[in-house]
Design a protein around this motif. Structure first.
Motif, PDB file in Angstrom:
ATOM      1  N   MET A   1       0.917  -1.135  -0.001  1.00 35.78           N
ATOM      2  CA  MET A   1      -0.104   0.020   0.047  1.00 35.78           C
ATOM      3  C   MET A   1       0.751   1.134  -0.009  1.00 35.78           C
ATOM      4  N   SER A   2       2.069   0.975   0.159  1.00 41.21           N
ATOM      5  CA  SER A   2       3.088   2.298   0.248  1.00 41.21           C
ATOM      6  C   SER A   2       3.627   2.366  -1.256  1.00 41.21           C
ATOM      7  N   PHE A   3       4.438   3.371  -1.401  1.00 41.79           N
ATOM      8  CA  PHE A   3       4.739   3.803  -2.726  1.00 41.79           C
ATOM      9  C   PHE A   3       6.255   3.645  -2.744  1.00 41.79           C
ATOM     10  N   ASP A   4       6.681   2.710  -3.721  1.00 37.94           N
ATOM     11  CA  ASP A   4       8.181   2.251  -3.959  1.00 37.94           C
ATOM     12  C   ASP A   4       8.777   3.453  -4.759  1.00 37.94           C
ATOM     13  N   PHE A   5      10.213   3.446  -4.710  1.00 36.96           N
ATOM     14  CA  PHE A   5      10.773   4.279  -5.632  1.00 36.96           C
ATOM     15  C   PHE A   5      12.115   3.965  -5.608  1.00 36.96           C
ATOM     16  N   HIS A   6      12.942   4.156  -6.832  1.00 35.52           N
ATOM     17  CA  HIS A   6      14.140   3.707  -6.956  1.00 35.52           C
ATOM     18  C   HIS A   6      15.173   4.840  -6.998  1.00 35.52           C
ATOM     19  N   GLU A   7      16.274   4.692  -6.911  1.00 34.03           N
ATOM     20  CA  GLU A   7      17.296   5.724  -6.634  1.00 34.03           C
ATOM     21  C   GLU A   7      17.634   6.658  -7.939  1.00 34.03           C
ATOM     22  N   LYS A   8      17.409   6.034  -9.017  1.00 34.74           N
ATOM     23  CA  LYS A   8      17.547   6.478 -10.129  1.00 34.74           C
ATOM     24  C   LYS A   8      16.607   7.564 -10.672  1.00 34.74           C
ATOM     25  N   GLU A   9      15.157   7.533  -9.973  1.00 40.12           N
ATOM     26  CA  GLU A   9      13.944   8.411 -10.034  1.00 40.12           C
ATOM     27  C   GLU A   9      14.500   9.651  -9.325  1.00 40.12           C
ATOM     28  N   LEU A  10      15.566   9.703  -8.456  1.00 36.18           N
ATOM     29  CA  LEU A  10      16.098  11.127  -7.799  1.00 36.18           C
ATOM     30  C   LEU A  10      16.953  11.740  -8.533  1.00 36.18           C
ATOM     31  N   GLU A  11      17.338  11.347  -9.678  1.00 32.74           N
ATOM     32  CA  GLU A  11      18.578  12.076 -10.551  1.00 32.74           C
ATOM     33  C   GLU A  11      18.179  13.085 -11.093  1.00 32.74           C
ATOM     34  N   SER A  12      16.810  13.588 -11.463  1.00 33.66           N
ATOM     35  CA  SER A  12      16.595  14.737 -11.928  1.00 33.66           C
ATOM     36  C   SER A  12      15.284  15.178 -11.612  1.00 33.66           C
ATOM     37  N   LYS A  13      15.071  16.539 -11.812  1.00 40.18           N
ATOM     38  CA  LYS A  13      13.642  17.078 -11.420  1.00 40.18           C
ATOM     39  C   LYS A  13      12.664  16.589 -12.146  1.00 40.18           C
ATOM     40  N   GLU A  14      13.011  16.379 -13.628  1.00 38.18           N
ATOM     41  CA  GLU A  14      11.924  15.721 -14.250  1.00 38.18           C
ATOM     42  C   GLU A  14      11.487  14.396 -13.866  1.00 38.18           C
ATOM     43  N   GLU A  45      11.609  16.776  -1.002  1.00 39.28           N
ATOM     44  CA  GLU A  45      12.431  16.900   0.268  1.00 39.28           C
ATOM     45  C   GLU A  45      11.971  15.708   1.033  1.00 39.28           C
ATOM     46  N   ASN A  46      10.978  15.118   0.993  1.00 41.61           N
ATOM     47  CA  ASN A  46      10.641  13.943   2.156  1.00 41.61           C
ATOM     48  C   ASN A  46      11.086  12.807   1.405  1.00 41.61           C
ATOM     49  N   VAL A  47      11.198  12.825  -0.007  1.00 38.37           N
ATOM     50  CA  VAL A  47      11.825  11.665  -0.869  1.00 38.37           C
ATOM     51  C   VAL A  47      13.024  11.471  -0.524  1.00 38.37           C
ATOM     52  N   LYS A  48      13.962  12.698  -0.617  1.00 40.03           N
ATOM     53  CA  LYS A  48      15.315  12.608  -0.232  1.00 40.03           C
ATOM     54  C   LYS A  48      15.700  12.299   0.907  1.00 40.03           C
ATOM     55  N   TYR A  49      14.799  12.593   2.219  1.00 42.31           N
ATOM     56  CA  TYR A  49      14.815  12.287   3.605  1.00 42.31           C
ATOM     57  C   TYR A  49      14.768  10.860   3.849  1.00 42.31           C
ATOM     58  N   ILE A  50      13.625  10.316   3.103  1.00 38.46           N
ATOM     59  CA  ILE A  50      13.577   8.679   3.376  1.00 38.46           C
ATOM     60  C   ILE A  50      14.645   7.941   2.685  1.00 38.46           C
ATOM     61  N   HIS A  51      15.085   8.538   1.540  1.00 37.26           N
ATOM     62  CA  HIS A  51      16.256   7.751   0.725  1.00 37.26           C
ATOM     63  C   HIS A  51      17.347   7.532   1.331  1.00 37.26           C
ATOM     64  N   GLU A  52      17.889   8.729   2.107  1.00 33.50           N
ATOM     65  CA  GLU A  52      18.944   9.012   2.984  1.00 33.50           C
ATOM     66  C   GLU A  52      18.826   8.124   4.411  1.00 33.50           C
ATOM     67  N   LYS A  58      19.851   1.326  10.782  1.00 32.73           N
ATOM     68  CA  LYS A  58      18.780   1.424  11.800  1.00 32.73           C
ATOM     69  C   LYS A  58      18.025   0.234  11.670  1.00 32.73           C
ATOM     70  N   PRO A  59      17.246  -0.014  13.318  1.00 32.63           N
ATOM     71  CA  PRO A  59      16.304  -1.299  13.326  1.00 32.63           C
ATOM     72  C   PRO A  59      14.918  -1.053  12.597  1.00 32.63           C
ATOM     73  N   TYR A  60      14.881   0.100  12.072  1.00 35.84           N
ATOM     74  CA  TYR A  60      13.419   0.445  11.150  1.00 35.84           C
ATOM     75  C   TYR A  60      13.453   1.211   9.987  1.00 35.84           C
ATOM     76  N   LYS A  61      12.639   0.968   9.138  1.00 36.75           N
ATOM     77  CA  LYS A  61      12.737   1.636   7.827  1.00 36.75           C
ATOM     78  C   LYS A  61      11.650   2.603   7.611  1.00 36.75           C
ATOM     79  N   LEU A  62      11.803   3.533   6.520  1.00 40.04           N
ATOM     80  CA  LEU A  62      10.931   4.451   6.226  1.00 40.04           C
ATOM     81  C   LEU A  62      10.414   4.062   5.037  1.00 40.04           C
ATOM     82  N   LYS A  63       9.297   4.602   4.651  1.00 47.28           N
ATOM     83  CA  LYS A  63       8.436   4.330   3.371  1.00 47.28           C
ATOM     84  C   LYS A  63       7.781   5.467   2.983  1.00 47.28           C
ATOM     85  N   LEU A  64       7.656   5.960   1.666  1.00 54.30           N
ATOM     86  CA  LEU A  64       6.801   6.963   1.027  1.00 54.30           C
ATOM     87  C   LEU A  64       5.402   6.591   0.816  1.00 54.30           C
ATOM     88  N   ASN A  65       4.414   7.257   2.196  1.00 48.85           N
ATOM     89  CA  ASN A  65       2.997   6.879   2.307  1.00 48.85           C
ATOM     90  C   ASN A  65       2.159   7.907   1.729  1.00 48.85           C
TER      91      ASN A  65
END
Length: 316
Positions: A1-14, A45-52, A58-65
Motif C-alpha cells: 500500500m506504500s509507494f516504492d521508488f528507485h534511486e535513479k528516479e531521484l537524479e533529475s527534477k523531471e 524533500e521528503n523523498v530525499k530524506y526517506i532515501h538517505e 537502523k532497526p526500522y525503515k521508512l517508506k513514502l506513504n
C-alpha cells in the motif's frame, strides 16, 4: 500500500516530477494547480530524506506513504493533534481510582499479542480529525469487552467526538481519561454500526417524534449504549513492571510523542531512538514481544489506517 521508488528516479527534477504524479495517482491525492508546485517541493524533500535515512543501519525503515507531500508541521497539526499535555495541564495529576488491579501479578508471559487472541478490531482511520484520543479509548474498551464477556464489538469513536464535549474537544483533541469517565457516567457506548465515524465534529443526535395525541412528545435518544465499563485505572508510574503487567492482561490506552518525520514515514521494524515528551497522539498497546536479536518492543495500534506502518501498527 506504500509507494516504492528507485534511486535513479531521484537524479533529475523531471523524474521526480513524474514520481510525484504517480504518487498522487497511487494514493488518489488531489491538488489544485496553484498548490501542486509547492507540494512538489515538499514531496521532493521528503523523498530525499526517506532515501538517505534508509541507507543508515537502523532497526526500522521508512517508506513514502500517503503523507508524502506534507511537511512534518502540517502532518503533526492534522494527525497528531490530541493535545494530551494541554488537557493534562488543566486536569492535573492523572487520577484513576488510586489502585492497580494487576499489582500482585507475577506470571508475566514473555510475549502477548491481543490481535491473535481476538481482542482487537481492524485498524481504523481517524482521517483529518484530531480524534486519536477517541480511537485509543475505544481500542481499550473493545479489548476488555472481548476478554470479559468474550465478545468483540466494534464501538463508536464518533459518539465520543460528538458527545464527550464537557472536557474534550472533538477533532481538536481530547484525553482518554475523560473519555473513560464519559462512558462510565453515560452508562456505556454504542457500536460503530449504530453511530458511524465521520471524521468531523458533530452534535449528539436526538430525534423528536410527535404522537397523534396532542402535545404528547417523546424524545428518543438514538443508538443506546451497548458496552459499559465500571471505571478505569491509571498505570502506576513508580513501578517499571506495571505497564507490562497491564498489557499482559488487556489492551491499554497510552499517549505518545508522534513528532518527527521518522514517525510520519515509519514503515517497518522496531522504532527506537530518543523519545520526545510532547504527548500529542493517543494510541493503544495491544501486546509486546522481543526480536531475535533481543530487542524488546511494544505492539502499538494506531489510527492512521492500514496503509501506514506495519499494516496500521508500529513496534516501539
Amino acid at each position: 500500500m506504500s509507494f516504492d521508488f528507485h534511486e535513479k528516479e531521484l537524479e533529475s527534477k523531471e523524474s521526480l516530477w513524474e514520481m510525484y504524479k504517480k504518487w498522487k495517482s497511487h494514493h488518489t491525492v488531489s491538488r489544485s494547480c496553484d498548490e501542486k508546485h509547492r507540494r512538489f517541493n515538499v514531496f521532493k524533500e521528503n523523498v530525499k530524506y526517506i532515501h538517505e535515512f534508509n541507507k543508515q543501519d537502523k532497526p526500522y525503515k521508512l517508506k513514502l506513504n500517503k503523507y508524502g507531500d506534507l511537511t512534518n508541521h502540517e502532518f503533526r497539526s492534522t494527525y497528531a493533534s490530541s493535545k494530551v499535555n494541554h488537557h493534562r495541564m488543566f486536569r492535573g495529576t492523572p487520577r484513576g481510582n488510586g489502585t492497580f488491579m494487576y499489582e500482585k501479578v507475577t506470571n508475566i508471559p514473555p510475549s502477548v499479542d491481543w490481535r491473535k487472541k481476538g481482542a482487537v478490531t481492524g485498524v481504523k482511520d481517524q482521517g483529518q480529525c484530531g480524534s486519536c484520543w477517541a480511537f485509543s479509548t475505544v481500542v481499550a474498551v473493545e479489548g476488555i469487552n472481548q476478554i470479559k464477556p468474550s465478545k468483540l464489538v466494534s464501538l463508536s469513536e464518533q459518539e465520543l467526538v460528538d458527545c464527550d464535549t464537557t472536557s474534550s474537544s472533538g477533532c481538536n483533541g481530547g484525553l482518554m481519561e475523560y473519555a473513560f469517565e464519559f462512558i462510565k457516567q453515560k452508562g456505556g457506548i454504542t457500536t460503530e454500526t449504530n453511530y458511524l465515524y465521520k471524521a468531523e465534529d458533530g452534535t449528539f443526535p436526538m430525534i423528536f417524534i410527535l404522537k397523534l395525541r396532542r402535545l404528547n412528545w417523546m424524545i428518543l435518544q438514538l443508538n443506546g449504549p451497548v458496552v459499559a465499563i465500571d471505571g478505569h485505572e491509571t498505570v502506576p508510574a513508580n513501578d517499571e513492571n506495571a505497564p507490562l503487567k497491564a498489557a499482559a492482561n488487556q489492551p491499554i490506552a497510552v499517549a505518545i510523542d508522534a513528532g518527527g518525520s521518522n514517525f510520519q514515514f515509519y514503515s517497518k521494524g522496531v522504532f527506537t531512538g530518543d523519545c520526545g515528551t510532547e504527548l500529542d497522539l493517543g494510541v493503544a498497546i495491544v501486546g509486546y514481544g522481543t526480536t531475535l536479536d533481543g530487542t524488546k518492543y511494544w505492539i502499538v495500534n494506531n489510527s492512521w489506517g492500514p496503509e501506514w506502518g506495519e499494516k496500521g501498527y508500529i513496534r516501539m
